[in-house]
Enzyme design. Structure first.
Site, PDB file in Angstrom:
ATOM      1  N   SER A 212      47.304  -0.486  80.809  1.00  0.00           N
ATOM      2  CA  SER A 212      46.685  -0.820  82.092  1.00  0.00           C
ATOM      3  C   SER A 212      46.256   0.460  82.812  1.00  0.00           C
ATOM      4  O   SER A 212      45.471   1.235  82.281  1.00  0.00           O
ATOM      5  CB  SER A 212      47.659  -1.661  82.935  1.00  0.00           C
ATOM      6  OG  SER A 212      47.004  -2.273  84.004  1.00  0.00           O
ATOM      7  N   ASP A 289      44.104 -11.979  78.254  1.00  0.00           N
ATOM      8  CA  ASP A 289      44.276 -11.205  79.487  1.00  0.00           C
ATOM      9  C   ASP A 289      43.435 -11.828  80.594  1.00  0.00           C
ATOM     10  O   ASP A 289      42.209 -11.899  80.507  1.00  0.00           O
ATOM     11  CB  ASP A 289      43.839  -9.761  79.245  1.00  0.00           C
ATOM     12  CG  ASP A 289      44.258  -8.814  80.367  1.00  0.00           C
ATOM     13  OD1 ASP A 289      44.421  -9.286  81.505  1.00  0.00           O
ATOM     14  OD2 ASP A 289      44.394  -7.610  80.100  1.00  0.00           O
ATOM     15  N   HIS A 319      47.846  -9.961  79.957  1.00  0.00           N
ATOM     16  CA  HIS A 319      47.803  -8.598  80.471  1.00  0.00           C
ATOM     17  C   HIS A 319      49.161  -7.913  80.410  1.00  0.00           C
ATOM     18  O   HIS A 319      49.258  -6.740  80.070  1.00  0.00           O
ATOM     19  CB  HIS A 319      47.305  -8.601  81.914  1.00  0.00           C
ATOM     20  CG  HIS A 319      47.108  -7.224  82.479  1.00  0.00           C
ATOM     21  ND1 HIS A 319      46.120  -6.379  82.037  1.00  0.00           N
ATOM     22  CD2 HIS A 319      47.795  -6.522  83.416  1.00  0.00           C
ATOM     23  CE1 HIS A 319      46.186  -5.229  82.685  1.00  0.00           C
ATOM     24  NE2 HIS A 319      47.207  -5.287  83.524  1.00  0.00           N
TER      25      HIS A 319
END
Length: 358
Positions: A212, A289, A319
């Site tokens: 991320s 995601d 995610h």
């Protein structure tokens, strides 16, 4: 203007919660902007309000409106960090950092000086024979602290048989300072330098992992010329092309796509930087995601300048939990072997690889 890239600890609630609804997410973002203005910029806001009133009285409505627009832009720009970094979520994340021994991992509790002397907290988790295996430099996302990633790190430790260095960015966990884009880049460089200052690990087998927001930090680190020969492999999971692109994705305001790049305080332009990366790279994309579109990971992979790159797509990976899916570690280990066996495992040259799907 900027937006949030919410990571593991920011999305603790279930998919049925209000936070999973895009409308509620927008409301939360707008509310955070308002709170940031009230808490962080109240003095500036008051000054601007008085100045606007004076301009309106002297020069008329048009001048006051123009000044209002500039003032609003400045306030939102200053509040940008508040919209991206969540070091205090979940509560007490700046006070309590779970130690690796809570998941039965050996560790060293260390502190590293960043490039500007900011003191950073980190955990070094060694294998029994640390100098005979690879070392993973782990960059976390935008919420919580390194202790919240220990279950994932335990899996990497067990399945990849690698040492791990988990470093907390400035303003996170027990690290000093305040988060900023340039600050995170300095912290990443300091962490890599620290590994090269240790004499008990193999410097030829350092793997940089970022998930991320950590993916953007890892890409910046690997794109720097001074690190071109220092990183054996780059692992990026569920990251984004840039923060401006994420703003367009999350906020339903069409005008955002026309804003100049300098309007965003935090940019993290991974798509541009990844073109200069030459080291072997694996891009791990959870196809379920719901926060960062998988098309962004495909875009980053496509623009990566490395001749040895691989896109590992996991159909049911979301995610935050892609690493929990069956076969994740086995596929990751094989992907690393495929793209960089010459530098990590057998010192053999491999050919450029195309998309690889779980």
């Amino acid at each position: 203007m900027t937006c949030i890239n919410i990571d593991e600890e920011k999305l603790l609630s279930s998919s049925a919660s209000p936070e999973s609804n895009p409308d509620f997410l927008v409301i939360r973002i707008i509310g955070r902007i308002v709170l940031s203005v009230l808490k962080q910029c109240w003095a500036l806001s008051s000054t601007m309000f008085i100045t606007i009133c004076i301009f309106y009285w002297i020069f008329g409505g048009i001048s006051a409106f123009v000044l209002l627009c500039f003032s609003a832009a400045g306030i939102v720009y200053r509040a940008g960090d508040q919209l991206l970094y969540y070091p205090e979520i979940p509560p007490n994340s700046r006070i309590f950092v779970p130690a690796p021994n809570t998941v039965d991992l050996p560790f060293e509790n260390i502190f590293i000086k960043s490039m500007d002397s900011t003191k950073l907290h980190a955990y070094f988790i060694p294998q029994p024979q640390a100098n005979q295996c690879a070392t993973i430099l782990f960059f976390h996302g935008n919420a919580g602290n390194v202790g919240h990633r220990l279950p994932n790190v335990k899996g990497l430790y067990k399945h990849l048989q690698a040492n791990l260095l988990m470093v907390e960015y400035r303003g996170y966990g027990l690290s000093e300072g305040t988060p900023s884009e340039s600050g995170l880049y300095k912290d990443a460089q300091a962490a890599l330098n620290y590994l090269f200052n240790r004499d008990d690990i193999d410097h030829r087998r350092i793997i940089v992992f970022g998930r991320s927001l950590g993916g953007a930090v890892a890409i910046d680190l690997a794109s720097r010329t001074c690190n071109s020969d220092r990183i054996a492999c780059l692992l990026i999971e569920n990251s984004f092309t840039s923060i401006p692109d994420m703003a367009i994705q999350i906020l339903p305001w069409k005008g955002l796509r026309y804003l100049p790049i300098w309007f965003h305080k935090n940019k993290f332009q991974s798509k541009r930087k990844v073109t200069s990366i030459q080291c072997p790279a694996v891009f791990i994309s959870g196809l379920s995601d719901q926060l960062v579109p998988p098309t962004m990971m495909l875009d980053i992979y496509t623009h990566c300048g490395s001749e040895r790159k691989l896109l590992l797509q996991i159909p049911n990976g979301d995610h935050n939990g892609t690493w929990t899916r069956q076969g994740y570690y086995a596929q990751l280990e094989r992907s690393i072997h495929d793209v960089c066996s010459d530098r990590i495992l057998h010192q053999q040259q491999v050919q450029h690889l195309s998309v690889h799907t779980v």
